[in-house]
Design an enzyme around this catalytic site. Structure first.
Site, PDB file in Angstrom:
ATOM      1  N   ARG A  33      -0.092  13.502  -5.753  1.00 48.99           N
ATOM      2  CA  ARG A  33      -0.471  13.220  -4.359  1.00 48.99           C
ATOM      3  C   ARG A  33       0.620  13.782  -3.637  1.00 48.99           C
ATOM      4  NH1 ARG A  33      -0.886   6.742  -3.524  1.00 48.99           N
ATOM      5  NH2 ARG A  33      -0.129   7.194  -1.361  1.00 48.99           N
ATOM      6  N   CYS A  73      -9.235   1.140   1.395  1.00 56.70           N
ATOM      7  CA  CYS A  73      -8.276   1.208   2.049  1.00 56.70           C
ATOM      8  C   CYS A  73      -7.168   2.495   2.155  1.00 56.70           C
ATOM      9  CB  CYS A  73      -7.254  -0.087   1.787  1.00 56.70           C
ATOM     10  SG  CYS A  73      -6.690  -0.013   0.032  1.00 56.70           S
ATOM     11  N   GLU A 110      -7.791   1.576  -7.969  1.00 53.31           N
ATOM     12  CA  GLU A 110      -7.218   2.865  -7.855  1.00 53.31           C
ATOM     13  C   GLU A 110      -6.997   3.632  -9.202  1.00 53.31           C
ATOM     14  OE1 GLU A 110      -3.661   2.119  -5.251  1.00 53.31           O
ATOM     15  OE2 GLU A 110      -2.831   0.604  -6.243  1.00 53.31           O
ATOM     16  N   ARG A 128      -0.431  -7.022   0.066  1.00 53.81           N
ATOM     17  CA  ARG A 128      -0.457  -6.365  -1.344  1.00 53.81           C
ATOM     18  C   ARG A 128       0.924  -6.787  -1.938  1.00 53.81           C
ATOM     19  NH1 ARG A 128      -1.112  -0.113  -1.989  1.00 53.81           N
ATOM     20  NH2 ARG A 128       0.925  -0.075  -1.502  1.00 53.81           N
ATOM     21  N   ARG A 165       1.505  -3.440   3.356  1.00 51.24           N
ATOM     22  CA  ARG A 165       1.978  -2.533   2.132  1.00 51.24           C
ATOM     23  C   ARG A 165       3.549  -3.190   1.984  1.00 51.24           C
ATOM     24  NH1 ARG A 165      -0.502   2.475   3.716  1.00 51.24           N
ATOM     25  NH2 ARG A 165      -1.580   3.538   1.989  1.00 51.24           N
ATOM     26  N   HIS A 214       3.570   8.871   0.232  1.00 52.12           N
ATOM     27  CA  HIS A 214       3.951   7.806   1.093  1.00 52.12           C
ATOM     28  C   HIS A 214       4.627   8.356   2.372  1.00 52.12           C
ATOM     29  CE1 HIS A 214       2.751   5.913  -2.770  1.00 52.12           C
ATOM     30  NE2 HIS A 214       2.092   5.064  -1.877  1.00 52.12           N
ATOM     31  N   ASN A 264      -6.203   6.893  -2.416  1.00 51.12           N
ATOM     32  CA  ASN A 264      -5.256   7.964  -2.672  1.00 51.12           C
ATOM     33  C   ASN A 264      -4.769   8.201  -4.023  1.00 51.12           C
ATOM     34  OD1 ASN A 264      -5.476   7.587   0.165  1.00 51.12           O
ATOM     35  ND2 ASN A 264      -3.552   6.360   0.499  1.00 51.12           N
TER      36      ASN A 264
HETATM   37  C1  PEP Z   1      -4.215   4.151  -2.257  1.00 45.70           C
HETATM   38  O1  PEP Z   1      -3.544   4.371  -3.299  1.00 45.70           O
HETATM   39  O2  PEP Z   1      -5.145   4.487  -1.693  1.00 45.70           O
HETATM   40  C2  PEP Z   1      -3.485   3.068  -1.280  1.00 45.70           C
HETATM   41  C3  PEP Z   1      -4.107   2.451  -0.344  1.00 45.70           C
HETATM   42  O3  PEP Z   1      -2.134   2.607  -1.836  1.00 45.70           O
HETATM   43  P1  PEP Z   1      -0.809   3.490  -1.524  1.00 45.70           P
HETATM   44  O4  PEP Z   1      -1.334   4.614  -0.754  1.00 45.70           O
HETATM   45  O5  PEP Z   1       0.142   2.709  -0.705  1.00 45.70           O
HETATM   46  O6  PEP Z   1      -0.742   4.065  -2.885  1.00 45.70           O
HETATM   47 MG    MG Z   2      -2.071   3.263  -4.120  1.00 42.09          MG
END
Ligand code: PEP
Ligand code: MG
Length: 599
Positions: free
Chosen positions: A483, A520, A449, A349, A313, A205, A472
């Site tokens: 991640r 996204c 996700e 979101r 976000r 993030h 992601n």
């Molecule tokens: C994702 O997980 O791909 C996403 C867009 O949400 P974030 O990156 O904010 O977890």
């Molecule tokens: Mg996410």
């Protein structure tokens, strides 16, 4: 160790790291201790010896102003609370009067001929570091107090008018063992040229924020290299390739300046294409939307010519503040976003905190595995339902004024979606009772996700109005790869055939139930992966506004029939590398200039 030291002294040294935010930065190192988080980093101003007295005076005035503020606060607290609580501010006041600290700052202003803010910041960082390692719990808890005081003094110093700054044109490259999202959110973008981090990855993030701030950044810098960096060292950060160069020779510096300028020119030229439709040569139209973290990003989206907001976000509205925003404040915030993007669709979101995003104003119970814990919709449905209720009420109200859609994060079961649907009905009844204007139909979507959501997507699709694939997290949970962990970043493989098949499943469910499917996650922003996503049938991509131009250019060079055939093959190969090569080849043919720049 000696060998390492010799290696880095004075001559050019180059190391490889992970590129996480594009662009070239050339600047001076500023080492950041984790304890100094949330402090605004002052500029390093060089002063004439004759001005040292004035700087010391300014420092004393800033101390006095901060002291006065704290005294007023303490007296007010004393009226409202019992003496224990106001005693906290007595401790603050003692710190601000610390003779040792004051003497050191004043001595260094004279000896080093640097501005008061810069010297004070250096001294405070050292105090913070020292406090972080003491055994005594009480003393360790003083870190937050010291940060608070330092923040006040720095704010007063910043407000007194600028001091001449011969080095001002060179920004700072902030180097830290890791960056939290709240730290990046608190940076002053004008002063920070680049970020270099020990940990993290493209989809952490903090990296997402760096991209939205347009700050070139790399992660996973080798530890021995990082430990040798000193404040003030000249450093180059290449956020395209991941290369970091210490003490660059003049020729190297010039080459990177040219690279940065060429990239800047190319990306500006893309703005000239903002009116062109993102459409393949055989007429397949794709919607390109923006991921926004704040109202301030809306300008970039408009500049890039995006089709609205595909992902807002909202957690960044909650971060770096002491209490969550109330309903009315949220309504105003969503209205502002709608206005800022000219009333185009905005997908909001709901709060996705937990994991690595821990706003100060919400208390969290420590978890062994936070990323698998109470995050996103789970937190909202368990015990913290007031956060979700407030947010949904605000969205139902703001939605009367423009096309707002609501997206649920971290869904792993059908029951979670049903519960939110029920909650929305109950909130609509409450709002009617309260005589507040609100939407009678809320367009609701689910983020895909988690692998479980992707595998039961045919049961989720009939319950919602749209789907949005968060690659992601989908990669994180499908490949079991944290991640934020640079050690396993090589496994962060969005083109893994398992991911491609899950995406295809979602597209098919969307087609069967006649609802749009968007991607996204970071995958949508990577022009090398555009051919695969389009070939899999994804009709909407949402990304950091800066990436829209490149992705549009690739789409305009693609042939849909060829791209679909390539995606079919990619879904059935054995490895991510093979699928990536298939996509890369198509991208290179579709947008050769872009390929040359980023390759
Ligand atoms: C994702 O997980 O791909 C996403 C867009 O949400 P974030 O990156 O904010 O977890
Ligand atoms: Mg996410």
């Amino acid at each position: 160790m000696n060998q390492v030291e010799n290696q880095f002294v004075g001559r050019e040294v180059s190391v490889a790291a992970l590129p996480v935010s594009p662009g070239v930065a050339i600047g001076r190192v500023l080492l950041l201790s984790p304890e100094a988080e949330n402090l605004t980093i002052p500029e390093e101003t060089i002063i004439d010896a004759a001005d040292a007295g004035a700087e010391i005076e300014a420092f004393r005035r800033a101390l006095a102003a901060a002291k006065e503020e704290l005294t007023v606060l303490r007296d007010r607290l004393k009226e409202q609370l019992d003496s224990d609580e106001s005693g906290i501010l007595d401790a603050h006041l003692l710190m601000i009067e610390d003779r040792g600290m004051i003497a050191e700052v004043e001595r260094r202003i004279e000896a080093e001929q640097r501005g008061a803010a810069w010297v004070f910041y250096q001294v405070i960082q050292r105090y913070l570091k020292a406090l972080a390692v003491v055994q005594d719990d009480y003393l360790r808890e003083r870190i937050a107090d010291l940060r608070d005081i330092a923040g006040r003094v720095l704010a007063h110093l910043a407000n007194r008018g600028a001091v001449s700054n011969p080095e001002g044109s060179l920004g700072r490259i902030i180097v830290a063992s890791g960056f939290s999202p709240s730290l990046v959110a608190g940076l002053d973008r004008r002063q920070v040229a680049g970020l270099v981090s020990g940990s993290g990855s493209t989809t952490s993030h903090a990296a997402i924020l760096a991209r939205s701030f347009r700050i070139p950044a790399v992660a996973g810098i080798p530890e021995d290299f990082r430990m040798e960096l000193k404040n003030g060292d000249l450093l180059i950060v290449d956020g395209f390739s991941g290369r970091v160069i210490l003490h660059p020779a003049p020729r190297t510096e010039e080459a990177y300046r040219l690279k940065g300028a060429a990239a800047g020119e190319f990306f500006s030229s893309l703005l000239g294409e903002r009116h062109l439709a993102p459409e393949t040569v055989d007429g397949f139209r794709v919607r390109l939307a923006g991921n926004l973290e704040s109202v301030a990003d809306a300008g970039l989206l408009n500049e890039a010519g995006g089709d609205g907001v595909g992902l807002l976000r909202t957690e960044f509205m909650f971060i770096n503040r002491n209490a969550p925003p109330e309903e009315d404040e949220q309504v105003e915030y969503y209205r502002q976003i709608l206005r800022a993007v000219g009333n185009r669709p905005v997908v909001v979101r709901t709060l996705d905190v937990g994991g690595d995003k821990l706003p100060r104003g919400i208390s969290f119970k420590p978890e062994e595995n936070p990323v698998l814990g109470l995050r996103g919709i789970r937190l909202a449905l368990q015990g913290r339902s007031s956060l979700l209720r407030t947010q949904l009420r605000a969205l139902l109200r703001a939605g009367v004024e423009g096309p707002i859609r609501v997206l649920l994060p971290m869904v792993s079961t059908v029951e979670e979606v049903r519960k939110v649907r029920e909650l929305v009905v109950a909130l609509q009844a409450d709002l009617s009772r309260d005589r507040l204007d609100h939407l009678s139909h809320l367009s609701l979507g689910v983020m895909i996700e988690t692998p479980s959501a992707a595998l039961v997507v045919e049961h989720i699709a009939p319950l919602v109005d749209f789907l949005s694939i968060g690659t992601n997290d989908l990669v994180q949970y499908t490949l079991a790869v944290d991640r934020g962990n640079e050690q396993v970043a090589y496994l962060n493989q969005p083109t893994h055939p398992a991911i491609l098949r899950l995406i295809r499943r979602c597209v098919e469910a969307g087609q069967a139930h006649n609802i749009p499917v968007c991607v996204c996650g970071q995958m949508a922003a990577d022009p090398e992966l555009t051919p695969l996503l389009i070939g899999l049938g994804v009709q909407e991509l949402s990304m950091a506004p800066d990436s829209i131009g490149s992705v549009r250019q690739v789409i305009r060079g693609l042939n849909m029939r060829e791209t679909e055939a390539a995606a079919q093959i990619a879904m059935n190969v054995a490895t991510a590398a093979e699928a990536l090569n298939i996509s890369r080849d198509l991208m290179r043919r579709a947008a050769p200039k872009l390929a040359a720049l980023t390759g």
